[in-house]
Design a protein around this motif. Structure first.
Motif, PDB file in Angstrom:
ATOM      1  N   MET A  81       0.748  -1.083  -0.135  1.00  0.00           N
ATOM      2  CA  MET A  81      -0.038  -0.047  -0.096  1.00  0.00           C
ATOM      3  C   MET A  81       1.059   1.246   0.043  1.00  0.00           C
ATOM      4  N   VAL A  82       0.411   2.316  -0.512  1.00  0.00           N
ATOM      5  CA  VAL A  82       1.040   3.477  -0.454  1.00  0.00           C
ATOM      6  C   VAL A  82       1.232   4.302   1.013  1.00  0.00           C
ATOM      7  N   GLN A  83       2.284   4.495   1.133  1.00  0.00           N
ATOM      8  CA  GLN A  83       2.793   5.200   2.394  1.00  0.00           C
ATOM      9  C   GLN A  83       2.048   6.384   2.680  1.00  0.00           C
ATOM     10  N   LEU A  84       1.388   6.760   3.822  1.00  0.00           N
ATOM     11  CA  LEU A  84       0.669   7.694   4.404  1.00  0.00           C
ATOM     12  C   LEU A  84       1.507   8.722   4.527  1.00  0.00           C
ATOM     13  N   GLY A  85       0.995   9.990   4.352  1.00  0.00           N
ATOM     14  CA  GLY A  85       1.720  11.275   4.823  1.00  0.00           C
ATOM     15  C   GLY A  85       1.821  11.649   6.400  1.00  0.00           C
ATOM     16  N   SER A  86       1.951  12.918   6.632  1.00  0.00           N
ATOM     17  CA  SER A  86       1.904  13.104   7.963  1.00  0.00           C
ATOM     18  C   SER A  86       0.396  12.928   8.568  1.00  0.00           C
ATOM     19  N   VAL A  92      -6.797   5.548  14.051  1.00  0.00           N
ATOM     20  CA  VAL A  92      -7.250   4.608  15.373  1.00  0.00           C
ATOM     21  C   VAL A  92      -6.344   3.312  15.136  1.00  0.00           C
ATOM     22  N   ASN A  93      -6.113   2.825  14.098  1.00  0.00           N
ATOM     23  CA  ASN A  93      -5.310   1.665  13.983  1.00  0.00           C
ATOM     24  C   ASN A  93      -3.908   1.831  14.669  1.00  0.00           C
ATOM     25  N   PRO A  94      -3.160   2.828  13.973  1.00  0.00           N
ATOM     26  CA  PRO A  94      -1.726   2.858  14.707  1.00  0.00           C
ATOM     27  C   PRO A  94      -1.876   3.209  16.110  1.00  0.00           C
ATOM     28  N   VAL A  95      -2.748   4.269  16.500  1.00  0.00           N
ATOM     29  CA  VAL A  95      -2.874   4.521  18.040  1.00  0.00           C
ATOM     30  C   VAL A  95      -3.184   3.193  18.729  1.00  0.00           C
ATOM     31  N   ASN A  96      -3.846   2.319  18.322  1.00  0.00           N
ATOM     32  CA  ASN A  96      -4.293   0.988  18.950  1.00  0.00           C
ATOM     33  C   ASN A  96      -2.838   0.300  18.893  1.00  0.00           C
ATOM     34  N   ASN A  97      -2.269   0.290  18.195  1.00  0.00           N
ATOM     35  CA  ASN A  97      -1.031  -0.583  18.111  1.00  0.00           C
ATOM     36  C   ASN A  97       0.116   0.021  18.895  1.00  0.00           C
ATOM     37  N   LEU A  98       0.006   1.537  19.208  1.00  0.00           N
ATOM     38  CA  LEU A  98       0.986   2.063  20.010  1.00  0.00           C
ATOM     39  C   LEU A  98       0.584   1.748  21.558  1.00  0.00           C
ATOM     40  N   LYS A  99      -1.058   1.686  21.709  1.00  0.00           N
ATOM     41  CA  LYS A  99      -1.287   1.164  23.183  1.00  0.00           C
ATOM     42  C   LYS A  99      -0.956  -0.085  23.589  1.00  0.00           C
ATOM     43  N   LYS A 126       5.391  -8.367  29.013  1.00  0.00           N
ATOM     44  CA  LYS A 126       4.942  -9.742  28.636  1.00  0.00           C
ATOM     45  C   LYS A 126       4.697  -9.555  26.967  1.00  0.00           C
ATOM     46  N   GLY A 127       5.109 -10.906  26.340  1.00  0.00           N
ATOM     47  CA  GLY A 127       4.799 -10.928  24.854  1.00  0.00           C
ATOM     48  C   GLY A 127       5.989 -10.201  23.871  1.00  0.00           C
ATOM     49  N   GLU A 128       5.708 -10.303  22.746  1.00  0.00           N
ATOM     50  CA  GLU A 128       6.715  -9.733  21.879  1.00  0.00           C
ATOM     51  C   GLU A 128       5.924  -8.507  21.255  1.00  0.00           C
ATOM     52  N   LEU A 129       6.778  -7.740  20.821  1.00  0.00           N
ATOM     53  CA  LEU A 129       6.240  -6.550  20.105  1.00  0.00           C
ATOM     54  C   LEU A 129       5.572  -7.019  18.909  1.00  0.00           C
ATOM     55  N   PRO A 130       4.412  -6.351  18.315  1.00  0.00           N
ATOM     56  CA  PRO A 130       4.052  -6.403  17.045  1.00  0.00           C
ATOM     57  C   PRO A 130       5.113  -5.944  16.092  1.00  0.00           C
ATOM     58  N   PRO A 131       4.922  -6.421  14.630  1.00  0.00           N
ATOM     59  CA  PRO A 131       6.064  -5.815  13.707  1.00  0.00           C
ATOM     60  C   PRO A 131       5.613  -4.166  13.457  1.00  0.00           C
ATOM     61  N   LEU A 132       6.420  -3.568  12.915  1.00  0.00           N
ATOM     62  CA  LEU A 132       6.321  -2.055  12.467  1.00  0.00           C
ATOM     63  C   LEU A 132       5.090  -2.254  11.746  1.00  0.00           C
ATOM     64  N   THR A 133       4.291  -0.931  11.858  1.00  0.00           N
ATOM     65  CA  THR A 133       3.293  -0.662  10.837  1.00  0.00           C
ATOM     66  C   THR A 133       3.788  -0.084   9.761  1.00  0.00           C
ATOM     67  N   ARG A 134       3.239  -0.561   8.684  1.00  0.00           N
ATOM     68  CA  ARG A 134       3.737  -0.069   7.193  1.00  0.00           C
ATOM     69  C   ARG A 134       3.083   0.909   6.722  1.00  0.00           C
ATOM     70  N   HIS A 135       1.963   1.338   6.989  1.00  0.00           N
ATOM     71  CA  HIS A 135       1.005   2.306   6.454  1.00  0.00           C
ATOM     72  C   HIS A 135       0.370   3.021   7.796  1.00  0.00           C
ATOM     73  N   ALA A 136       0.844   4.121   8.087  1.00  0.00           N
ATOM     74  CA  ALA A 136       0.378   4.969   9.217  1.00  0.00           C
ATOM     75  C   ALA A 136       1.001   6.390   9.017  1.00  0.00           C
ATOM     76  N   LEU A 142       3.034   9.126  13.930  1.00  0.00           N
ATOM     77  CA  LEU A 142       2.800   7.889  14.651  1.00  0.00           C
ATOM     78  C   LEU A 142       3.680   6.764  14.362  1.00  0.00           C
ATOM     79  N   LEU A 143       4.383   6.540  13.108  1.00  0.00           N
ATOM     80  CA  LEU A 143       5.392   5.674  12.826  1.00  0.00           C
ATOM     81  C   LEU A 143       6.576   6.000  13.630  1.00  0.00           C
ATOM     82  N   ASP A 144       6.755   7.372  13.915  1.00  0.00           N
ATOM     83  CA  ASP A 144       8.106   7.817  14.302  1.00  0.00           C
ATOM     84  C   ASP A 144       8.085   7.291  15.782  1.00  0.00           C
ATOM     85  N   VAL A 145       6.691   7.415  16.573  1.00  0.00           N
ATOM     86  CA  VAL A 145       6.529   7.204  17.952  1.00  0.00           C
ATOM     87  C   VAL A 145       6.667   5.649  18.335  1.00  0.00           C
TER      88      VAL A 145
END
Length: 471
Positions: free
Chosen positions: A1-6, A192-199, A209-219, A223-226
């Motif tokens: 998918m196309v990378q989202l902007g700011s 919301v999806n990237p924010v939920n991933n951050l939460k 506990k647990g492993e971190l999910p992979p980095l989001t590709r489209h956000a 939020l990607l920097d965070v």
């Protein structure tokens, strides 16, 4: 998918995209409103014109009847000229009205009647003349009825068009608003999806506990920097955790070497290898051996205790505080042999974690021995109290450990329970403190759903109060 902007670009883009259906709806509404205005103008003009034609026709038929009847009496050429003019005006008004109505049968019949009446000079029979005039009046009346019917039909047709336009407008509004809401939801979901991933990442970091999910590709870029920073923080915490665990493991191992020598020395003394011991020496040796055994247990549990302070859940159960206090006083018998210990336990059983409560006692009693005035008593009190800081009253178990000595300054209280913060006052023993004792007390109290604070009492100079919830 196309990378989202700011995040700003995504927000503005979503807003503009959601406005497109609303702009289309506004344009359609304006177009329909213009059509309604045009329709209303045309219908109003038609009604005004056709009503005017009816009025002219009514006036003309009256003039025709009056002038012809005058001619039938006077037989004057002047009156005949008036009658001819009246017939001409009547024929013109009838023709205009028929063109507006578009009805052929009545208009054709009226034209025939006008032609018959135009020969009024040769009509000698008054009854025939009256019959012609009456027939024309009937035709005019029929035209008036046709006018009312046509107006009613056009109004009904206009109302039908308006209803159809309203229905179309309602469907268009529902559809375009739905599309707009869907676009808004889509745009918000991209945030919301990237924010939920951050939460989710923050929860994993908080509970370890647990492993971190992979980095989001489209956000959004922010939020990607965070998310990248949180992944870096997770890796850094993992490194620090490994370093800390290795340090504690090595510390526990190194502590066992001198501890083994102490235990061996106690064993030699107890076996009278270096000579017979008197009763007082045997009592001291017994206390020393018990403390050595407890120290060995603490070293073995060093890693488990560190884990306990970080994330484990306390095992709260009903236990007798008197038993734990007696064991603590017995273990510290050598250190407090020149002091009086005042123990006041008013609670038979309380809800607490045995190991955590014992550590609280060890550190507070040790602190009282190290910093209290030599030869002055140490007070240990356990009792129940009601909490006053909440709207609902709650039973609290209170542990007070107090001693005489120099009071703690208010400036020092704010950092007193932080790790590696040592007091400025010299200790009564030769041990160099690490500044961890009171921080361990605070951690243990927190795990047992309580807290610790310095309070003022009238029977001592310094008092540490631990409050534990009994829910």
């Amino acid at each position: 998918m196309v990378q989202l902007g700011s995040l700003r670009q995504l927000t503005l883009g979503s807003f503009v995209l959601a406005l497109i259906p609303l702009i289309a709806l506004l344009w359609q509404s304006q177009s329909d409103l213009a059509k309604v205005g045009q329709m209303t103008t045309l219908e109003t003009r038609f009604v005004v014109e056709i009503v005017g034609d009816v009025q002219q026709l009514d006036n003309a038929v009256v003039d025709v009847e009056r002038s012809i009847r005058q001619y039938s009496v006077l037989k004057s050429e002047r009156v005949a000229a008036i009658s001819d003019n009246a017939l001409e005006q009547f024929a013109l008004a009838a023709d205009n009205l028929c063109q507006g109505l578009g009805t052929g049968e009545v208009c054709s019949f009226l034209t025939t009647q006008i032609d018959q009446l135009a020969d009024y000079r040769n009509i000698e029979d008054q009854l025939l003349l009256n019959a012609y005039l009456a027939t024309i009046k009937d035709s005019v009346k029929q035209l008036r009825a046709d006018v009312e019917r046509v107006i009613t039909e056009r109004v009904a047709l206009q109302q039908s068009d308006l209803n159809a336009m309203q229905a179309k407008q309602a469907w268009s509004t529902a559809m375009l608003v739905s599309v707009s809401l869907m676009l808004i939801l889509l745009g918000s979901q991209l945030i919301v999806n990237p924010v939920n991933n951050l939460k989710k990442i923050i929860r994993i970091l908080a509970h370890s506990k647990g492993e971190l999910p992979p980095l989001t590709r489209h956000a959004p870029k922010e939020l990607l920097d965070v998310e990248k920073d949180l992944h870096w923080l997770y890796d850094r915490l993992q490194q620090l955790e490994h370093i800390r665990t290795a340090l504690l493991r090595h510390a526990a191992h190194e502590l066992k070497t001198p501890l083994a020598s102490i235990k061996e020395g106690c064993s030699l003394l107890s076996e009278n290898v270096v000579g017979d011991l008197n009763d007082n020496q045997r009592e001291v040796l017994s206390l020393l051996s018990g403390s050595t055994q407890r120290l060995n247990t603490l070293v073995e549990k060093l890693l488990d205790y560190n884990l306990l302070l970080q994330q484990a859940q306390p095992k709260l159960m009903l236990y007798k505080p008197q038993t734990l206090i007696d064991e603590c006083i017995e273990d510290y018998a050598l250190a407090i042999q020149n002091r009086e210990v005042v123990v006041d336990v008013q609670v038979d059983e309380a809800l607490l974690d045995e190991e955590l409560f014992r550590r609280v006692l060890d550190n507070l009693v040790s602190n009282a021995v190290a910093h209290g005035a030599v030869g002055r008593p140490i007070f240990v009190k356990v009792y129940m109290s009601k909490s006053t800081g909440e709207s609902i009253e709650e039973d609290m178990l209170i542990l007070d450990v107090a001693n005489h000595g120099k009071p703690i300054s208010p400036e020092s209280v704010t950092t007193l329970f932080e790790p590696f913060i040592r007091g400025s006052e010299p200790r009564n023993d030769n041990v160099i403190g690490t500044g961890l004792g009171l921080s361990i007390v605070a951690d243990c109290a927190r795990l047992m759903h309580g807290d610790v604070q310095v309070v003022e009492v009238d029977y001592a100079d310094v008092c540490f109060r631990v409050s534990l919830s009994q829910k």
